[in-house]
Design a protein around this motif. Sequence first.
Motif, PDB file in Angstrom:
ATOM      1  N   GLN A   1       0.439  -1.510  -7.026  1.00  0.00           N
ATOM      2  CA  GLN A   1       0.556  -2.964  -6.876  1.00  0.00           C
ATOM      3  C   GLN A   1      -0.802  -3.637  -7.054  1.00  0.00           C
TER       4      GLN A   1
ATOM      5  N   VAL B   1      -2.042  -4.634 -10.356  1.00  0.00           N
ATOM      6  CA  VAL B   1      -1.414  -5.821 -10.945  1.00  0.00           C
ATOM      7  C   VAL B   1      -2.018  -7.086 -10.339  1.00  0.00           C
ATOM      8  N   GLN B   2      -2.410  -6.969  -9.080  1.00  0.00           N
ATOM      9  CA  GLN B   2      -2.877  -8.132  -8.319  1.00  0.00           C
ATOM     10  C   GLN B   2      -4.302  -8.546  -8.669  1.00  0.00           C
ATOM     11  N   THR B   3      -5.147  -7.576  -8.981  1.00  0.00           N
ATOM     12  CA  THR B   3      -6.553  -7.896  -9.197  1.00  0.00           C
ATOM     13  C   THR B   3      -7.197  -6.864 -10.115  1.00  0.00           C
ATOM     14  N   ILE B   4      -8.304  -7.260 -10.735  1.00  0.00           N
ATOM     15  CA  ILE B   4      -9.039  -6.284 -11.537  1.00  0.00           C
ATOM     16  C   ILE B   4      -9.979  -5.502 -10.625  1.00  0.00           C
TER      17      ILE B   4
ATOM     18  N   LEU C   1      -6.946 -14.141 -11.084  1.00  0.00           N
ATOM     19  CA  LEU C   1      -5.742 -13.344 -11.283  1.00  0.00           C
ATOM     20  C   LEU C   1      -5.035 -13.115  -9.945  1.00  0.00           C
TER      21      LEU C   1
ATOM     22  N   TYR D   1      -1.281 -13.995  -8.938  1.00  0.00           N
ATOM     23  CA  TYR D   1      -0.390 -12.998  -8.346  1.00  0.00           C
ATOM     24  C   TYR D   1       0.186 -13.532  -7.027  1.00  0.00           C
TER      25      TYR D   1
ATOM     26  N   TYR E   1       6.007  -6.978 -12.875  1.00  0.00           N
ATOM     27  CA  TYR E   1       6.005  -6.305 -11.571  1.00  0.00           C
ATOM     28  C   TYR E   1       7.072  -6.897 -10.636  1.00  0.00           C
TER      29      TYR E   1
END
Lengths: 428, 428
Positions: free
Chosen positions: A283, A286-289, B104, B108, B149
């Motif tokens: 997860q 997907v949320q952050t780099i 990002l 999200y 996602y």
Amino acid sequence: MKPLKEMTKEELLAMKETLSAEYKEAQAKGLKLDMSRGKPGISQLDLSLPMLDAINSSSDMRTVLGNDTRNYGDLDGIGECRYLMADMMSVKKDNVVVCGNSSLNIMYDTISRSMTHGVNGSTPWCKLDKVKFLCPVPGYDRHFKITEYFGIEMINIPLYEDGPDMDMVEKYVNSDEAVKGIWCVPKYSNPTGISYSDEVVRRFANLKPAAEDFRIFWDNAYCIHHLYEDTQDEILNILEECEKAGNPNMVYIFASTSKISFPGSGVSAIATSLENIEFIKSQMTVQTIGHDKINQLRHVKFFKNLEGLQAHMKKHADLMRPKFEAVLEVLEEELEGLEIGSWIKPRGGYFISFNAMEGCAKAIVAKCKEAGVVMTGAGATYPYGKDPQDSNIRIAPSFPTPEEMRDAAKLFTLCVKMVSVDKILETM
Amino acid sequence: MKPLKEMTKEELLAMKETLSAEYKEAQAKGLKLDMSRGKPGISQLDLSLPMLDAINSSSDMRTVLGNDTRNYGDLDGIGECRYLMADMMSVKKDNVVVCGNSSLNIMYDTISRSMTHGVNGSTPWCKLDKVKFLCPVPGYDRHFKITEYFGIEMINIPLYEDGPDMDMVEKYVNSDEAVKGIWCVPKYSNPTGISYSDEVVRRFANLKPAAEDFRIFWDNAYCIHHLYEDTQDEILNILEECEKAGNPNMVYIFASTSKISFPGSGVSAIATSLENIEFIKSQMTVQTIGHDKINQLRHVKFFKNLEGLQAHMKKHADLMRPKFEAVLEVLEEELEGLEIGSWIKPRGGYFISFNAMEGCAKAIVAKCKEAGVVMTGAGATYPYGKDPQDSNIRIAPSFPTPEEMRDAAKLFTLCVKMVSVDKILETM
């Protein structure tokens, strides 16, 4: 002094008059003190100022492995910071993901992810009719706000001096599939200051949850936040105990340096099983780099290792101890023997928890406010802000100076006495 | 050169042989170049190093309003940083919430919150049978990963040189209640580099969504990321246009300093209507006590104001321009007239987008990799990683040096030619 309840009406009325006069005097002083939140004091923040010099424009910004902390990468945190947080949390580096500035945010994200995506493959909680959490009380209001926000039903569990009522915890967890989690502050608990006994930790690790996706939310916020050098609480390692008990995935441990370096500019971490970490990272990617690695490096350069953290926390303790002791002294001086309140002397953490006579907490907090002393709202330490006994009051002694704490505590005890006298008179 | 399609089989076979020999030579060089992500180059990161001196142990850590940035507080960001980000985003300070290190992450969280709590009172998306997002393509892979996602169905919308196909956008948004959002990079788009025309922005603002909770996700990631001083794209202010059109709540604008200061250690922000902000803050106050205010102060002290940001971005442009031009020159030198690929010359942003002959992108990227040049995976610029034409390739020229970029681009064009020759031969 004898217990208030043993006084005659005349004695109480006389006392009420004296207290009212004292209160008027106190009001005239124009106090303006805030004991509502666990905010570090200014001199505590000053302790970490040199950290701001740990990195400057001529620093080597690479990690031990040669990664540039200034650029994207290292989703789970730079290695050296994972080691540092792992040591602080008494776990292995591979079990740690270092995140952003707030462990509360990790907890929120953990619940949020469970709502939308379940736990390691289980049904998303938002698809279930009912999700329940156990809440040892009194506890941390911001925990309860998260579960409330997601519509999770909260069940009060009494918190004793050695931890939550484990009979009740076992009953709920082992029988009710809707029970998906429990909020714990196992060490120097917020707000009572107690730490969980070894037996309690072992009983936690040996739960047999009805729900496969039940998790213990182990917020070890005060893991190295001792007040004394000689008498420090130690708790058993829950991750190891869960492994031993065959429940390796059952616990998430959270911690941060918010009350070590800077609140809002620290680093936070989650420690858990490798299987859980894999799911969390599916997860997080997907949320952050990635999180703030320069700040992670800054922390490592300043604290260096666990010993560095511990040495730093001794300085915090030296600043905190006099504030705690000021409050405890006043509580003893003013309330001893009156039987209108009880409290525990904590050996660490950020709070002193006071239990007033039933039905008095709200009135005490209101009276304090009228004289310029802001306390945490009565009821805040309970789910939905509702203390069924209207008894518990959280005292946060960290922000004011010891002298201010004495004044604030004096006013507090004065208000406790006034409200208690009224309460007893009511029933006569 | 004449178009490859007009060549005879013999000519193509001869060409194939020459190209193969060149490729072997190239492989022998042992290139090791990464053009896969929009990572700033080392010299770009060096530009921001003095920021690390902007705050040290003797700095005044208070905000203009006197708040201590070292302690808890200022959930929506310190005032001066809100002003800075507002100026950068061309909105008013009150419309901005400054967050953590990653825009990002805000995107999200915005989708995640909509899933669990809906939008300003609407039904949570997780309770709906179907939620759809429009995805102008080619677009940013990390946007698409978020919607994927959360199980949101993604619909491809062609992206032209002036913006998305607005006839199609209007058709979907104005008629289908399940369409809840659209991903946009309105300026120096990722990856094509185009900017939305005024007409496109106005048509966005004047949408009449079937869904009350439809929102435009306006990721203005490259708002001040120009390559040239004389030819800069400007886009209309979407927040103002939405207000004028009676759709004040319809857009969320995102931006960050990730590609201005440090990726991972910058500050990010969301700009939107006051009503939207109120709803967002009702969640954010549960999620965190606040973001990293010391880092916010550090940014303000270093950049000071919009002029400071712009002056800084000129230095970035001076470093980026030669890299872009190296690629574009090689593309022209090697591919002009062959009719086996097309590209747009961007005036800003981080990418050059290349459209190969249909069915060639994957093979080209694979061939590059075998010779040591890593490109963004073919298909990544499309939802689900599926480019229906297998044509688009994103080139990220920021990380290597201009010399390396020339080498990488040469290899790239070589691979384009090889794969295209094979493709044409196949059909003969």
